[in-house]
Design a protein around this motif. Structure first.
Motif, PDB file in Angstrom:
ATOM      1  N   ILE A  77       0.832  -1.194   0.000  1.00 24.84           N
ATOM      2  CA  ILE A  77       0.000   0.000   0.000  1.00 24.84           C
ATOM      3  C   ILE A  77       0.868   1.246   0.000  1.00 24.84           C
ATOM      4  N   ARG A  78       1.955   1.204   0.765  1.00 28.72           N
ATOM      5  CA  ARG A  78       2.848   2.355   0.791  1.00 28.72           C
ATOM      6  C   ARG A  78       3.376   2.686  -0.597  1.00 28.72           C
ATOM      7  N   SER A  79       3.724   1.638  -1.372  1.00 28.21           N
ATOM      8  CA  SER A  79       4.284   1.883  -2.699  1.00 28.21           C
ATOM      9  C   SER A  79       3.268   2.543  -3.630  1.00 28.21           C
ATOM     10  N   VAL A  80       1.980   2.264  -3.408  1.00 23.84           N
ATOM     11  CA  VAL A  80       0.934   2.932  -4.201  1.00 23.84           C
ATOM     12  C   VAL A  80       0.961   4.426  -3.938  1.00 23.84           C
ATOM     13  N   TYR A  81       0.942   4.796  -2.649  1.00 24.16           N
ATOM     14  CA  TYR A  81       0.956   6.222  -2.296  1.00 24.16           C
ATOM     15  C   TYR A  81       2.265   6.885  -2.721  1.00 24.16           C
ATOM     16  N   ALA A  82       3.368   6.173  -2.547  1.00 18.78           N
ATOM     17  CA  ALA A  82       4.672   6.747  -2.880  1.00 18.78           C
ATOM     18  C   ALA A  82       4.770   7.054  -4.379  1.00 18.78           C
ATOM     19  N   ALA A 128      -2.566  -0.945 -14.770  1.00 18.01           N
ATOM     20  CA  ALA A 128      -3.183  -1.441 -13.534  1.00 18.01           C
ATOM     21  C   ALA A 128      -2.968  -2.933 -13.339  1.00 18.01           C
ATOM     22  N   GLN A 129      -2.637  -3.656 -14.389  1.00 21.37           N
ATOM     23  CA  GLN A 129      -2.394  -5.092 -14.247  1.00 21.37           C
ATOM     24  C   GLN A 129      -1.172  -5.385 -13.388  1.00 21.37           C
ATOM     25  N   GLU A 130      -0.347  -4.367 -13.122  1.00 21.12           N
ATOM     26  CA  GLU A 130       0.841  -4.554 -12.285  1.00 21.12           C
ATOM     27  C   GLU A 130       0.521  -4.512 -10.796  1.00 21.12           C
ATOM     28  N   LEU A 131      -0.702  -4.163 -10.441  1.00 12.66           N
ATOM     29  CA  LEU A 131      -1.085  -4.032  -9.039  1.00 12.66           C
ATOM     30  C   LEU A 131      -1.635  -5.346  -8.478  1.00 12.66           C
ATOM     31  N   GLU A 132      -1.563  -5.471  -7.161  1.00 20.30           N
ATOM     32  CA  GLU A 132      -2.183  -6.582  -6.448  1.00 20.30           C
ATOM     33  C   GLU A 132      -3.473  -6.086  -5.791  1.00 20.30           C
ATOM     34  N   VAL A 133      -4.341  -7.032  -5.440  1.00 19.42           N
ATOM     35  CA  VAL A 133      -5.609  -6.655  -4.816  1.00 19.42           C
ATOM     36  C   VAL A 133      -5.379  -5.817  -3.563  1.00 19.42           C
ATOM     37  N   ILE A 134      -4.385  -6.213  -2.736  1.00 15.23           N
ATOM     38  CA  ILE A 134      -4.126  -5.480  -1.504  1.00 15.23           C
ATOM     39  C   ILE A 134      -3.790  -4.020  -1.791  1.00 15.23           C
ATOM     40  N   GLN A 135      -3.159  -3.766  -2.931  1.00 15.61           N
ATOM     41  CA  GLN A 135      -2.813  -2.385  -3.263  1.00 15.61           C
ATOM     42  C   GLN A 135      -4.030  -1.572  -3.678  1.00 15.61           C
ATOM     43  N   PRO A 166      -5.531 -12.398 -14.199  1.00 20.83           N
ATOM     44  CA  PRO A 166      -5.357 -12.902 -12.825  1.00 20.83           C
ATOM     45  C   PRO A 166      -5.937 -11.964 -11.768  1.00 20.83           C
ATOM     46  N   LEU A 167      -5.738 -10.658 -11.944  1.00 20.86           N
ATOM     47  CA  LEU A 167      -6.289  -9.706 -10.986  1.00 20.86           C
ATOM     48  C   LEU A 167      -7.814  -9.687 -11.063  1.00 20.86           C
ATOM     49  N   ALA A 168      -8.360  -9.813 -12.272  1.00 17.47           N
ATOM     50  CA  ALA A 168      -9.817  -9.829 -12.440  1.00 17.47           C
ATOM     51  C   ALA A 168     -10.434 -10.998 -11.683  1.00 17.47           C
ATOM     52  N   LYS A 169      -9.782 -12.148 -11.731  1.00 17.46           N
ATOM     53  CA  LYS A 169     -10.308 -13.320 -11.016  1.00 17.46           C
ATOM     54  C   LYS A 169     -10.353 -13.073  -9.511  1.00 17.46           C
ATOM     55  N   GLY A 173     -13.820 -12.343  -6.347  1.00 22.55           N
ATOM     56  CA  GLY A 173     -14.027 -13.010  -5.059  1.00 22.55           C
ATOM     57  C   GLY A 173     -14.893 -12.192  -4.114  1.00 22.55           C
ATOM     58  N   LYS A 174     -15.491 -12.872  -3.162  1.00 18.66           N
ATOM     59  CA  LYS A 174     -16.407 -12.234  -2.216  1.00 18.66           C
ATOM     60  C   LYS A 174     -15.728 -11.135  -1.411  1.00 18.66           C
ATOM     61  N   ASP A 175     -14.486 -11.366  -0.995  1.00 17.27           N
ATOM     62  CA  ASP A 175     -13.776 -10.398  -0.161  1.00 17.27           C
ATOM     63  C   ASP A 175     -13.448  -9.101  -0.912  1.00 17.27           C
ATOM     64  N   SER A 176     -13.480  -9.151  -2.238  1.00 17.69           N
ATOM     65  CA  SER A 176     -13.114  -7.977  -3.040  1.00 17.69           C
ATOM     66  C   SER A 176     -14.324  -7.220  -3.573  1.00 17.69           C
ATOM     67  N   ARG A 177     -15.491  -7.580  -3.070  1.00 17.09           N
ATOM     68  CA  ARG A 177     -16.711  -6.990  -3.628  1.00 17.09           C
ATOM     69  C   ARG A 177     -16.720  -5.474  -3.507  1.00 17.09           C
ATOM     70  N   PHE A 178     -16.278  -4.937  -2.370  1.00 12.94           N
ATOM     71  CA  PHE A 178     -16.347  -3.485  -2.177  1.00 12.94           C
ATOM     72  C   PHE A 178     -15.383  -2.747  -3.110  1.00 12.94           C
ATOM     73  N   ILE A 179     -14.275  -3.394  -3.443  1.00 16.02           N
ATOM     74  CA  ILE A 179     -13.343  -2.817  -4.420  1.00 16.02           C
ATOM     75  C   ILE A 179     -13.946  -2.892  -5.817  1.00 16.02           C
ATOM     76  N   ARG A 180     -14.488  -4.055  -6.133  1.00 18.07           N
ATOM     77  CA  ARG A 180     -15.055  -4.289  -7.463  1.00 18.07           C
ATOM     78  C   ARG A 180     -16.211  -3.334  -7.747  1.00 18.07           C
TER      79      ARG A 180
END
Length: 311
Positions: A77-82, A128-135, A166-169, A173-180
């Protein structure tokens, strides 16, 4: 030579449609959206040709900010802001924590939002494909914090369609609904040239567009005045070029559309490198020029041809 034809950005029908969609998303208050397309379709150049401000229904300017991401050994997450801070505010920032970086961004975006009555701003994230869900949680936090400050941010992501899979999959997921639902409910698919009419409309750029505000000559006239004096136009070879690309490349390699990166590269090679010496009204010579230009422009995926999957 101060005019580089290989770097021009053509305002194609596809670019116009993309701009219209993004502006509509902004003015409708969409919180986010995803723009996808195959590699080398010209997505980045198309979105970068969008003005740094768009205007709302009141005529007020809405600032548009752009940030591109790359592959990193640590996706945090820090790298996103940085990355956002370095690209938009301070390229040599030494802020160390995610909280410090976020606070820096909140001040920057809040100041930018006063340009319009609705306090709206836009952030475009390329690659954006370079990002992870956590980011992506970082963008949700940025959105929430700005919302508390009465700032309305729209965050649009641009990605290569195949590499985003891969990120789309994970986003499904249920845990990513609020992001999606916040950022990825609206998807626009950007494509290259798919019809002969689209190709013809793109080719008019080389016949009609001045090379600079101070020089009214077209790109064709600049590089090959002999052709222009003879009454030749690049659009005259539309059908021939369309057939060459389809037979030699689209059908062989299963291309659904012709990416603008390769279209522009093909035309720049033909007009800049071949036309000054070899242009002729002879259709056989013109065909040879464009066959060589198509080949030199990399329309054939050389790596997969030389290094196939065969063992």
């Amino acid at each position: 030579m101060h005019n580089d034809i290989s770097q021009v950005c053509i305002n194609t029908p596809m670019v116009k449609a993309l701009h219209a969609t993004v502006i509509q998303w902004i003015n409708c208050g969409f919180t986010g959206g995803l723009i996808v397309g195959d590699a080398r379709m010209g997505k980045t150049k198309a979105i970068n040709s969008l003005d740094n401000v768009v205007f709302d229904h009141n005529g007020d300017p809405i600032p548009v900010f752009r940030v591109s991401y790359g592959t990193r050994d640590k996706n945090t997450i820090r790298s996103v802001y940085a990355t956002i801070v370095r690209r938009l505010i301070d390229p040599i920032s030494n802020l160390r924590t995610a909280d410090d970086l976020l606070n820096h961004l909140l001040i920057f975006f809040t100041d930018a939002s006063i340009s319009n009555i609705n306090r709206r701003i836009v952030l475009i994230i390329d690659e954006a494909q370079e990002l992870e869900v956590i980011q992506l949680y970082a963008f949700a936090e940025l959105f929430n914090e700005l919302e508390e400050l009465k700032v309305n941010i729209s965050i649009f992501f641009i990605a290569n369609k195949d590499r985003f899979q891969p990120l789309a999959k994970k986003l499904l997921g249920k845990d990513s609904r609020f992001i999606r639902e916040r950022f990825f409910n609206y998807i626009y698919e950007f494509h290259g040239i798919r019809t002969i009419d689209e190709l013809r409309r793109c080719l008019t750029f080389y016949d009609e567009t001045p090379i600079s505000p101070s020089d009214p000559r077209s790109w064709l006239d600049y590089h090959s005045p002999k052709a222009v004096r003879a009454g030749f136009k690049i659009t005259d070879i539309t059908e021939m070029l369309w057939d060459l690309w389809n037979i030699n490349y689209a059908e062989r390699f299963g291309y659904d559309s012709w990416g603008m990166t390769y279209v522009n590269r093909t035309l720049s090679i033909a007009i800049r490198d071949y036309f000054p010496q070899y242009w002729s009204p002879d259709s056989v010579i013109l065909q040879q020029i464009f066959e060589k230009s198509l080949d030199a422009a990399g329309n054939e995926p050389t790596l997969t041809t030389v290094f196939s999957d065969e063992t």
